[in-house]
Design a protein around this motif. Structure first.
Motif, PDB file in Angstrom:
ATOM      1  N   TYR A  17       0.839  -1.208   0.000  1.00  0.00           N
ATOM      2  CA  TYR A  17       0.000   0.000   0.000  1.00  0.00           C
ATOM      3  C   TYR A  17       0.877   1.263   0.000  1.00  0.00           C
ATOM      4  CZ  TYR A  17      -3.171   3.612   1.609  1.00  0.00           C
ATOM      5  OH  TYR A  17      -3.881   4.787   1.717  1.00  0.00           O
ATOM      6  N   LEU A  18       1.863   1.271   0.882  1.00  0.00           N
ATOM      7  CA  LEU A  18       2.730   2.451   0.966  1.00  0.00           C
ATOM      8  C   LEU A  18       3.469   2.681  -0.349  1.00  0.00           C
ATOM      9  CD1 LEU A  18       4.136   2.011   4.560  1.00  0.00           C
ATOM     10  CD2 LEU A  18       2.601   3.822   3.768  1.00  0.00           C
ATOM     11  N   LEU A  19       3.919   1.589  -0.966  1.00  0.00           N
ATOM     12  CA  LEU A  19       4.653   1.721  -2.227  1.00  0.00           C
ATOM     13  C   LEU A  19       3.735   2.205  -3.355  1.00  0.00           C
ATOM     14  CD1 LEU A  19       6.917  -1.466  -2.092  1.00  0.00           C
ATOM     15  CD2 LEU A  19       7.574   0.913  -1.693  1.00  0.00           C
ATOM     16  N   LEU A  20       2.499   1.704  -3.351  1.00  0.00           N
ATOM     17  CA  LEU A  20       1.568   2.082  -4.425  1.00  0.00           C
ATOM     18  C   LEU A  20       1.284   3.587  -4.420  1.00  0.00           C
ATOM     19  CD1 LEU A  20      -1.044  -0.836  -4.406  1.00  0.00           C
ATOM     20  CD2 LEU A  20       0.666  -0.307  -6.164  1.00  0.00           C
ATOM     21  N   GLY A  21       1.360   4.186  -3.256  1.00  0.00           N
ATOM     22  CA  GLY A  21       1.143   5.638  -3.166  1.00  0.00           C
ATOM     23  C   GLY A  21       2.199   6.434  -3.918  1.00  0.00           C
ATOM     24  N   PHE A  22       3.347   5.794  -4.166  1.00  0.00           N
ATOM     25  CA  PHE A  22       4.396   6.460  -4.952  1.00  0.00           C
ATOM     26  C   PHE A  22       4.154   6.276  -6.451  1.00  0.00           C
ATOM     27  CE2 PHE A  22       6.335   6.212  -0.867  1.00  0.00           C
ATOM     28  CZ  PHE A  22       7.293   7.212  -0.805  1.00  0.00           C
ATOM     29  N   VAL A  23       3.325   5.301  -6.784  1.00  0.00           N
ATOM     30  CA  VAL A  23       3.080   4.978  -8.189  1.00  0.00           C
ATOM     31  C   VAL A  23       1.830   5.711  -8.693  1.00  0.00           C
ATOM     32  CG1 VAL A  23       2.573   3.096  -9.802  1.00  0.00           C
ATOM     33  CG2 VAL A  23       4.129   2.712  -7.873  1.00  0.00           C
ATOM     34  N   ASN A  24       0.746   5.565  -7.972  1.00  0.00           N
ATOM     35  CA  ASN A  24      -0.496   6.250  -8.326  1.00  0.00           C
ATOM     36  C   ASN A  24      -1.242   6.597  -7.034  1.00  0.00           C
ATOM     37  OD1 ASN A  24      -3.113   6.993  -9.112  1.00  0.00           O
ATOM     38  ND2 ASN A  24      -2.984   5.750 -10.972  1.00  0.00           N
ATOM     39  N   ILE A  25      -1.418   7.867  -6.809  1.00  0.00           N
ATOM     40  CA  ILE A  25      -1.963   8.336  -5.532  1.00  0.00           C
ATOM     41  C   ILE A  25      -3.393   7.820  -5.299  1.00  0.00           C
ATOM     42  CG2 ILE A  25      -2.931  10.527  -6.394  1.00  0.00           C
ATOM     43  CD1 ILE A  25      -0.998  10.010  -3.093  1.00  0.00           C
ATOM     44  N   LEU A  26      -4.079   7.461  -6.380  1.00  0.00           N
ATOM     45  CA  LEU A  26      -5.473   7.015  -6.206  1.00  0.00           C
ATOM     46  C   LEU A  26      -5.570   5.699  -5.435  1.00  0.00           C
ATOM     47  CD1 LEU A  26      -6.876   8.023  -9.672  1.00  0.00           C
ATOM     48  CD2 LEU A  26      -7.170   9.199  -7.499  1.00  0.00           C
ATOM     49  N   PHE A  27      -4.476   4.942  -5.369  1.00  0.00           N
ATOM     50  CA  PHE A  27      -4.479   3.723  -4.545  1.00  0.00           C
ATOM     51  C   PHE A  27      -4.672   4.047  -3.067  1.00  0.00           C
ATOM     52  CE2 PHE A  27      -2.121   1.750  -8.180  1.00  0.00           C
ATOM     53  CZ  PHE A  27      -2.988   0.690  -8.388  1.00  0.00           C
ATOM     54  N   TYR A 149      -3.580   9.771   1.838  1.00  0.00           N
ATOM     55  CA  TYR A 149      -2.228   9.197   1.824  1.00  0.00           C
ATOM     56  C   TYR A 149      -1.327   9.957   2.798  1.00  0.00           C
ATOM     57  CZ  TYR A 149       1.918   6.876   0.089  1.00  0.00           C
ATOM     58  OH  TYR A 149       3.067   6.122   0.011  1.00  0.00           O
ATOM     59  N   SER A 150      -1.561  11.274   2.918  1.00  0.00           N
ATOM     60  CA  SER A 150      -0.799  12.073   3.897  1.00  0.00           C
ATOM     61  C   SER A 150      -1.021  11.530   5.299  1.00  0.00           C
ATOM     62  CB  SER A 150      -1.253  13.543   3.858  1.00  0.00           C
ATOM     63  OG  SER A 150      -1.087  14.085   2.579  1.00  0.00           O
ATOM     64  N   VAL A 151      -2.273  11.201   5.618  1.00  0.00           N
ATOM     65  CA  VAL A 151      -2.602  10.645   6.941  1.00  0.00           C
ATOM     66  C   VAL A 151      -1.884   9.318   7.142  1.00  0.00           C
ATOM     67  CG1 VAL A 151      -4.482   9.677   8.341  1.00  0.00           C
ATOM     68  CG2 VAL A 151      -4.853  11.785   7.047  1.00  0.00           C
ATOM     69  N   MET A 152      -1.947   8.455   6.132  1.00  0.00           N
ATOM     70  CA  MET A 152      -1.359   7.118   6.252  1.00  0.00           C
ATOM     71  C   MET A 152       0.172   7.183   6.346  1.00  0.00           C
ATOM     72  SD  MET A 152      -3.916   5.124   6.403  1.00  0.00           S
ATOM     73  CE  MET A 152      -3.650   3.426   5.928  1.00  0.00           C
ATOM     74  N   LEU A 153       0.759   8.072   5.531  1.00  0.00           N
ATOM     75  CA  LEU A 153       2.224   8.183   5.552  1.00  0.00           C
ATOM     76  C   LEU A 153       2.691   8.789   6.878  1.00  0.00           C
ATOM     77  CD1 LEU A 153       4.481   7.444   3.593  1.00  0.00           C
ATOM     78  CD2 LEU A 153       4.509   9.814   2.816  1.00  0.00           C
TER      79      LEU A 153
END
Ligand code: SF4
Length: 201
Positions: A17-27, A149-153
């Motif tokens: 999940y964390l990695l996908l946020g670097f690929v496409n933010i919609l994940f 994603y900001s919250v999760m990161l």
């Protein structure tokens, strides 16, 4: 050797999940599962099965801290365990969450433009435009993804830092979802003791 259950590998989902946020933010939208599932389990079953078995993030800290030896395994400072800190952090976290929802609404209403940034620890704004292409996506949906994603990161960075400094699952002591579900379980069980989180305390 003891047979492993499928849910013991949910740390992989958290890492992916964390990695996908670097690929496409919609994940980032997938992270809603980490909000909804624990609340649903607490409301319907009145227990903390999510924390004890299904939370990939807790497993990830356990793995990095224990198996990979990244944790100093020191006792967490007592103020982080205190009620005022845990409840205060929960309130702060939800205020920031609703602030994020408001930003999403402003974009939805056309009163603000989409900000392609991820905000770390509520202050550091990191450009994140590479992980977004506008095609066919409503700007408000993208804004929510950047905010979520900001919250999760942010929670991962805080959890990682306390994993390094203290015990592997120290984040679980003051994790807002853990505190919130604990409160739900208490209400549901009318004050009866609820299950303790493994390793965090
Ligand atoms: S306290 Fe938070 S991080 Fe820890 S297991 Fe529960 S939901 Fe996961």
């Amino acid at each position: 050797m003891k047979k492993k259950h499928w849910y013991q590998f949910l740390w992989i989902a958290s890492a992916v999940y964390l990695l996908l946020g670097f690929v496409n933010i919609l994940f980032a939208w997938l992270g809603m599962l980490c909000f909804l599932i624990p609340v649903l389990i607490a409301v319907l079953k009145g227990d903390k099965a999510y924390c004890n078995h299904y939370c990939g993030r807790g497993q990830l800290f356990e793995l990095l801290g224990n198996r990979h030896g990244l944790s100093r395994k020191k006792e967490i400072p007592s103020f982080l365990r205190s009620r005022w800190f845990r409840y205060g952090f929960l309130i702060f976290f939800f205020i920031m969450f609703f602030n994020m929802l408001f930003s999403t609404y402003m974009v939805f209403a056309g009163a603000a433009g989409l900000k392609q940034v991820v905000t770390l620890i509520w202050t550091i704004r990191l450009p994140w435009n590479w992980a977004y292409s506008a095609q066919g996506i409503a700007p408000w949906a993208a804004q929510f993804a950047f905010g979520f994603y900001s919250v999760m990161l942010t929670s991962t960075v805080l959890g990682f830092a306390t994993m390094l400094l203290y015990k592997p699952r120290s984040w679980c002591v003051y994790c807002p979802m853990g505190t919130a579900t604990q409160l739900i379980c208490k209400a549901k069980n009318h004050g009866k003791r609820t299950g303790k989180i493994k390793g965090g305390s």
